[in-house]
Structure formats: C-alpha cells, structure tokens
Design a protein around this motif. Structure first.
Motif, short mmCIF file in Angstrom:
data_model
loop_
_atom_site.label_atom_id
_atom_site.label_comp_id
_atom_site.label_asym_id
_atom_site.label_seq_id
_atom_site.Cartn_x
_atom_site.Cartn_y
_atom_site.Cartn_z
N LYS A 50 0.82 -1.20 0.00
CA LYS A 50 0.00 0.00 0.00
C LYS A 50 0.87 1.26 0.00
O LYS A 50 0.58 2.23 -0.70
CB LYS A 50 -0.94 0.00 1.20
N SER A 51 1.94 1.23 0.78
CA SER A 51 2.80 2.41 0.84
C SER A 51 3.46 2.68 -0.50
O SER A 51 3.49 3.82 -0.96
CB SER A 51 3.87 2.23 1.93
N GLU B 257 0.51 3.40 -3.23
CA GLU B 257 -0.38 4.54 -2.99
C GLU B 257 0.33 5.66 -2.22
O GLU B 257 0.34 6.80 -2.64
CB GLU B 257 -1.61 4.06 -2.21
N GLY B 258 0.90 5.32 -1.06
CA GLY B 258 1.47 6.35 -0.20
C GLY B 258 2.63 7.10 -0.85
O GLY B 258 2.83 8.28 -0.59
N ALA C 110 3.01 7.23 -4.22
CA ALA C 110 2.65 7.26 -5.64
C ALA C 110 3.13 8.52 -6.35
O ALA C 110 3.19 8.55 -7.58
CB ALA C 110 1.14 7.11 -5.82
N ALA D 225 7.78 -0.77 -7.72
CA ALA D 225 8.62 0.42 -7.58
C ALA D 225 8.95 1.04 -8.93
O ALA D 225 8.97 2.26 -9.07
CB ALA D 225 9.91 0.06 -6.82
N SER E 32 7.47 0.16 -11.99
CA SER E 32 6.42 -0.02 -13.00
C SER E 32 6.88 -0.90 -14.15
O SER E 32 6.74 -0.55 -15.32
CB SER E 32 5.94 1.34 -13.53
N ARG F 87 -12.28 0.52 -2.84
CA ARG F 87 -11.07 1.31 -3.04
C ARG F 87 -10.05 0.45 -3.79
O ARG F 87 -9.31 -0.31 -3.18
CB ARG F 87 -10.52 1.67 -1.66
N THR F 88 -10.02 0.56 -5.10
CA THR F 88 -9.13 -0.32 -5.84
C THR F 88 -8.18 0.47 -6.72
O THR F 88 -8.28 1.70 -6.84
CB THR F 88 -9.93 -1.29 -6.72
N ILE F 89 -7.28 -0.25 -7.35
CA ILE F 89 -6.17 0.34 -8.10
C ILE F 89 -5.62 -0.79 -8.98
O ILE F 89 -5.75 -1.96 -8.62
CB ILE F 89 -5.12 0.86 -7.09
N PRO F 90 -5.02 -0.48 -10.14
CA PRO F 90 -4.44 -1.58 -10.92
C PRO F 90 -3.43 -2.38 -10.08
O PRO F 90 -2.75 -1.80 -9.23
CB PRO F 90 -3.75 -0.85 -12.09
N GLY G 284 -0.09 -0.92 -9.85
CA GLY G 284 -0.09 0.53 -9.76
C GLY G 284 -0.48 1.23 -11.05
O GLY G 284 -1.00 2.34 -11.03
N VAL G 285 -0.20 0.60 -12.18
CA VAL G 285 -0.64 1.11 -13.48
C VAL G 285 -1.20 -0.08 -14.26
O VAL G 285 -0.90 -1.23 -13.94
CB VAL G 285 0.51 1.76 -14.30
N PRO G 286 -2.01 0.17 -15.29
CA PRO G 286 -2.52 -0.96 -16.08
C PRO G 286 -1.36 -1.78 -16.66
O PRO G 286 -0.27 -1.23 -16.91
CB PRO G 286 -3.30 -0.25 -17.20
N ALA H 225 -0.21 8.72 -15.55
CA ALA H 225 -0.20 7.28 -15.86
C ALA H 225 -0.75 6.48 -14.67
O ALA H 225 -1.50 5.53 -14.85
CB ALA H 225 1.22 6.83 -16.18
N ARG H 226 -0.37 6.89 -13.47
CA ARG H 226 -0.80 6.13 -12.29
C ARG H 226 -2.24 6.42 -11.91
O ARG H 226 -2.93 5.55 -11.38
CB ARG H 226 0.13 6.44 -11.11
N PRO I 29 3.98 7.75 4.99
CA PRO I 29 2.55 7.48 4.77
C PRO I 29 1.87 6.91 6.01
O PRO I 29 1.31 5.82 5.98
CB PRO I 29 2.55 6.50 3.59
N LYS J 116 -2.29 6.98 5.98
CA LYS J 116 -2.79 5.87 5.15
C LYS J 116 -2.56 4.53 5.83
O LYS J 116 -3.42 3.64 5.81
CB LYS J 116 -2.11 5.90 3.78
N ALA K 130 0.06 12.38 -2.69
CA ALA K 130 -0.50 11.03 -2.45
C ALA K 130 -2.01 11.15 -2.21
O ALA K 130 -2.81 10.36 -2.73
CB ALA K 130 0.19 10.37 -1.27
N ARG L 119 -10.59 6.94 -4.68
CA ARG L 119 -10.34 6.04 -3.56
C ARG L 119 -10.49 6.83 -2.27
O ARG L 119 -9.54 7.47 -1.82
CB ARG L 119 -8.92 5.53 -3.69
#
Lengths: 428, 428
Positions: A141-142, A145-146, A148, A214, A216, A322-325, A328-330, B33-34, B138, B141, B313, B322
């Motif tokens: 998560k950090s 997201e944290g 990012a 880290a 991508s 609360r989602t995300i790829p 972190g990216v597609p 991108a993210r 973070p 979070k 963030a 999110r």
C-alpha cells in the motif's frame, strides 16, 4: 449503513488461513464499522476441516477448485501457497469469473503476477497481495499509494524472517549456521526443507514483486540474482561486529542508467543504518523516492496474526470499493527494462581470507588487490601461527564489482590462500 | 484513458505549496499514468505571486478566499497554515461547496477536524491530511487503511523534526540547548518564535490526529498533555548516553482501561528500541495493533519535497476515487473517551539531583524514595566535592506515576537538593 456484505471465500486453512478466519471473527464489529458493511465468510476450503476455528455455519469444501468455481463470493482469499498447482487454479478461476482475489502467495505473484493482473483487468476484478511481502507491514500500500507521487530509485529490505532469525541468533549466541538452523527447524521457525528461505529464493520472490511496483515493470523473477546465507560463518559475524556492522540477508533493487539491478545477498550493514537494528522475526523495507527521500517500514514479517492483518487490509479496501491496478498502473503501461549491466555495481566489500601463515603472503595479497585497482580500507590480522592457517580480514573502499571479482580470482589463485569469503558492505 | 482531469486549486505557495506545485509539474506524466487521468492546476493563491514556480497559465489569486469561492475545482489544497484564519475559511468554503480538501495543516485538523469532517460528510467531499503528520511518511494511510484490521492499543512517535534535530545536535556536539537552538534558528531549522516546536505544541497537534485515527475518537486536543524540551540539559544527554539511552521528544498515546492516555514529553529511549536511532530531521511512528503487533514507519518529517509527496498522495487517491471517511469511520461512529486516570501511568524514570555534597544526603534521598515505594535500579555518583553541588543520577524501576511524583516532592523538600530533573524512560 445497510449495504450488503462483502462475501468472502477462503481457500487454505493453515497458519495464515486460520489466522484470517480468526481475525474476521474476532474483529467482525470493528471491520463492519470501518468498512460500512459486514465482511462475511461464505465458503472455506481445505483438505480437512480444521477444529478450533470459528467456522460454524460456513459452507466447507474439501476441494478448493470446486469452491472457486461454484461458490457465490465477491472475493476469493487464496492462502494455499505454491507458485502453481491448486493455488494458481483457484485464483485463475476466481478472476475469470470476474471476482477479486486476495493472496499472501509471493511465489505465485512472482511467477504469474503479470498474467493474473491481465485477467483481472480484462474481467473487472482486482488482486490484493499486501500479505505477500513483509507480513503485516503495509509496504504494498505504501509503495503503490502512499509514495505514488515519487519516482522510486531504490528499494531494499530484510524480507525473510527465517534468515533474519538465524543471523540474529548466530550473532547473539556465537554459534555456527548449521547448529542454529537445526534449532530453528526444531522450534518451527524454519521449514524441514529450508532451501526456499536460506538460499534466498523467498526473498527473491518478494523482491521481484517490489521491483515491479517500484519501477512499474512487469514481474521478472529471472532478473533477480540470488545468493543465500549458507556460507555465512560465525567467524564472519564476529568480524562484522568488530568492524561495526551487522550481517543481514538483503533484497536490493535499484533503477540504474542501464536498467534494473535486483539482487539478493547477505551484506554487512553499518550500525548507523536502520536495517542493522532489525532483528529476529522482524522485516523492514527501505525505499528511496525522488521527492520523499528515504522511508523505512518495519514490522513482523510472518506469522498467523500479522499476515492476517495484511490479508484483511486488502479485504477492507475491496469492501470500500477502493481499488487500483494490480501493479499501480494498467498492465499495458508496465515497461520491461533490461537487467543493469553486470559487474558495473559499485560497492565496498569485506574479505576474509584463510591463509597459510608464511613469509610474503601479505605482499602477495596486497599486490593482487593493487593490480585490480582495489583499495584497502582496514585490515585485521591477529596472532601468528607459522605454517598454520589463519584468518586475514579486510575491508576495501567502494569499487566496481568486476574489478573486485577479478581480484578475488587472483587471490584464490595464490597457493597460500586456502579459503576466501567475500561479503558486500551496504552503504545506502 | 480519456478521463477528465482532476482540477486542483492550491492556496498557499510557501515552502510546501511551492514544493507541491513543483511536484505536480515535474511528475505530471508519471502521475497521469498512475491515476489514469491528469492532475491539473486550475488556480493558485498567495498574497504575492512567487517567481520561479511553474505556474504559467494557471489563474492566480491574491485572495485565497475568492479562489475558494469562485474557482471551479474538484479539490482545494490548503497550505496556508494556522489553526483558523484564512486557512479555515477556505477549507470550510470548499467543503460547503461539496468539494474535497487536501491539507498539511495539523493545527487546523487538531482544532477543527471533527467539525470539518462533518461538513465533508454532509456535502459529499473528503479531507486528505496525510501531510499533516510525519511529513512524507505514509502514516495516515497506514493507520487508516493498512492497519484497518487491527484494534490499535498504542501509538507513539518522534513527530517534530526541529526538536529531534536539536536533541541530536546537542548529543553529537555536547552543546547546551540554548546554543543549539540559536544555531538551528540561524540555519532555518527552527522558527524565530520556536515555541510551537520546542514546547511540544506541534507534536501535540500531530498526536491528537493520530489518537483520533488510532482509537476512533473525535479529535481532542485538550486531552493531550504537553511538556517540551527546554529543560533538557547537555548533562542529561550525557548521562543518557552513559546509561544506554537517547533522549527524544515523544508523542505517546495508549488505550487504557480507564480511557485514552495522550502525552507529549521528552523521554529516554533504550538503544534496543528503533526510535533511539531516528536522528536529525527524521520522524518515526510506532504502532501496536492487536493482530499486526508492532510496526515502525520512519522518514523525513518535514521539508518541501517530502511534504509535497504526502500532499500529492492524497490527490492521487482523489483522482482514483479512492476515498474513506476522514477519521476512518463516519463522524457519528467516533466515540469520545475520557482521559485515562491521572497518575495511574506506570513507567521507569531517570532522576538527576543536584545536591550539596554533605554527610547523610544519600541516606535522605534513599529514604524519600523508599517511603513512596520507588525502587532504585542504577545510581551514578562520581567524585566528591565537599560542600559543593554535585549531580546524583539514578534510574528507578517501573513505578506508578503518582508515587513517583510524591517522591519527587519529598526530594525537592530536602534542604540538600538544589535542583531535580525527572525524565521518563520509555520501554515499549
């Protein structure tokens, strides 16, 4: 808050699975308050139904594949383990059905993460894998997201509790590797077949996952070089102490100009560096980001309760939508990078030579280093034992790895050198 | 990815505001991108337009209130600072308009957090305040999401970089408080009026925020007791070193049977404890959760770039949709708790007495402690200087605070005691 519950099917009821069932039971009220809806077990699968777990009224399956295929769940929690086999089957089934997956399975993510992320994206599910690295530490998560807002330049850590326990115990007791390993096995801290842990494979799996997040990049387990701790001796640990270091098994990854460097190896860590003080079953991860600078996250790296904490954190994200790829990216935006040029790595080193104590030995050693432009920093040579084998220990200044390795070949070729141990010194 | 951009208005272009504008500019591609959509500045407000920031084409306002009211943004970033005044006005305006807010303003959240969270909930916006505690770490979070499966029992940390810098420098240089503070002011590490930092007020703000998140209670700044570092002397730091401790300004909060204990004070931290090694401008937060056990998060606690990392963030979370209630649960679900019973706290202590070196002094001291059931652990008394004032230093075993304070009164009443310094020893 009359939202419908998040329906959870759990595959695997071993240590982590049992911990997760217990957590969902013990904290049910708390979780419902925080998620705004209940988290409800609608299925549990294991070869045999364990006793002592609060599974009353939960449909039980002896075949996880059947549960994955037939049960009506929102999310499948995979805690069977193993890179392939049943674990991979049930995860694929869940994702193909458009459901989400939460897993602690680092081997599976390290081997099949990109493919699984692709299925998730195509079918509208997500994959949570907070529990796959660092146990209860919220490192995924950090990173995802944290931090990012950062371009991460380096990520490194102590990622295997078994190795850290062994190295910590070796240091505290002065005992040798084999002896401490045997005890760890007896105490249940190490597996009967300890290869995965002590040869660094488990650390490599986790590092491959961190690298992907880290930098991508698609998961690339083959890009992680791997050296374990079997050859770390009590003698080296004692010298490390004397020189102001701790020996730790590290996973280290960096973004370099020529590509990604990702390696697992035992290293000497200076006492001034936070990782030196992470002992026993604890894990810790250091991240360098271009804006945030250095952050360090430390916590319990394994065990039923800490790992369950991470599994359920992922479930909470799903419950809250609360989602995300996955990485972190597609998946299409992940960019493969070459491995960094081999031998270009710069590092300081510790070298322990076992040499025959005879005239001229030291001059030969010094000449071998000089001829490869390796510059000595400290030398420890104590006592004399003419014609016997004695340790000569030295540290050398930061040098290019290829030079160091050529110097090592020269040293090994000396008739007076019976054994040589080389350990990197990690100065972040 | 043709989603519309996240429209951002930024109020305040000082250190953190400038860093945030720079980050949004430098990392624009990475962020898009993210987040799957661009993050776009649609307004910036400050008393004067600063030079050197990439603000070309961004509508500029000299009155942040006007921007908050008239500008068409999705999220207002408040980086003006101060508990009330313009900062509070613009945040209220944004929330009343149903927009979201991201802020680094710990004073405002500590004073008005619950009220603001209520407005956000009523109007459909959210408040992000990752940057308000621990700079780039973070921690918000992690507490609110990463450890959401846990009942948190304790949270403590080094939360003020200025104090940590001063204490670290005092230790490294052996110099006294006033001297090091003056230097820190000259270097820009401490404010001209350093009260907020060195009297622990800033730490109290941050602790009040952590308490609310950790224990799901409404913000209660008055419930945080506060002691700063002005009275920490070079002598105490030297003795701490000798006894195996570091002195750190801590914010410490615990869930006890009688309520919440929340305190800011300088404490002796044993070298075996991770916080002992957090030095200079770094912050660190330790959390104890019932499933995860102990986690430690460390990183840069202030500065333009780390704080901007945290601000953005929060923006990324908003860009990805999110969100989560401000304090982890809806305001109505926050439960106020009384402050823990005063004096019930148990702790070990360090005591330094300046005493007249005359016969019988030590017997008097020992009797005063014995009469309050305080049990000595170590004593350091060196040299003799008959009829002069000399330091007597001791540590005492864990004891109830009320007993310790009564013993202190007895000691102060002794004619031979000229001065007394009491510092808690923090053994988590």
């Amino acid at each position: 808050m009359s939202k419908s519950s998040l329906k959870i099917a759990i595959a695997g009821l071993g240590t982590v699975g049992g911990g997760t069932v217990q957590l969902l039971h013990d904290q049910a009220q708390l979780l419902a308050a925080r998620a705004g809806r209940p988290l409800t077990l609608v299925g549990a699968a294991a070869l045999e139904k364990p006793t002592g777990l609060p599974l009353d009224g939960v449909p039980f399956f002896t075949d996880a594949r059947v549960m994955a295929r037939d049960c009506d769940y929102d999310v499948l929690v995979e805690l069977i383990g193993g890179a392939g086999g049943i674990a991979l089957d049930v995860v694929r089934t869940a994702l193909e059905r458009g459901r989400s997956v939460v897993t602690a399975n680092k081997a599976m993510i390290a081997h099949h993460g990109t493919e699984l992320a692709q299925i998730a994206e195509a079918k509208g599910g997500t994959i949570g894998f907070e529990a796959s690295v660092g146990g209860g530490i919220p490192i995924i998560k950090s990173l995802r997201e944290g931090l990012a807002a950062n371009r991460v330049t380096k990520v490194m850590g102590i990622l295997n509790g078994t190795c850290n326990y062994i190295l910590t115990t070796m240091r505290e007791s002065g005992r040798d590797f084999a002896d401490v390993l045997a005890e760890a096995q007896k105490l249940g801290y190490a597996e009967a077949d300890p290869t995965f842990d002590i040869d660094g494979i488990d650390t490599a799996h986790k590092l491959a996952i961190l690298v992907s997040l880290a930098f991508s990049a698609p998961i690339d387990l083959d890009g992680v070089s791997c050296e374990g701790i079997r050859h770390v001796s009590a003698l080296d640990i004692r010298y490390a102490d004397e020189l102001g270091y701790r020996i730790k098994l590290l996973g280290v990854a960096a973004q370099t100009d020529t590509g990604i460097e990702a390696r697992v190896y035992p290293a000497m860590v200076p006492l001034s560096f936070p990782l030196a003080h992470v002992s026993g079953p604890f894990n810790a991860i250091v991240t360098e980001g271009d804006f945030v600078g250095r952050t360090v996250l430390e916590g319990r790296g394994a065990g039923a309760r800490p790992t369950a904490s991470a599994v359920v954190a992922d479930l909470m994200d799903l419950a809250l939508g609360r989602t995300i790829p996955t990485f972190g990216v597609p998946v299409a935006a992940l960019k493969a990078q070459p491995a960094a040029a081999s031998g270009a790595h710069r590092s300081a080193y510790y070298i322990r030579l076992m040499v025959k104590d005879q005239p001229g030995v030291f001059a030969d050693i010094a000449a071998a280093l000089r001829d490869e432009q390796v510059s000595m920093e400290q030398v420890i040579q104590r006592g004399r034992a003419p014609e016997e084998t004695v340790p000569v220990v030295m540290t050398v200044h930061e040098t290019v790895e290829s030079s160091m390795l050529r110097a090592v070949e020269r040293l090994k070729a000396l008739g007076s050198v019976a054994d040589l141990q080389l350990i990197r010194i990690e100065n972040l």
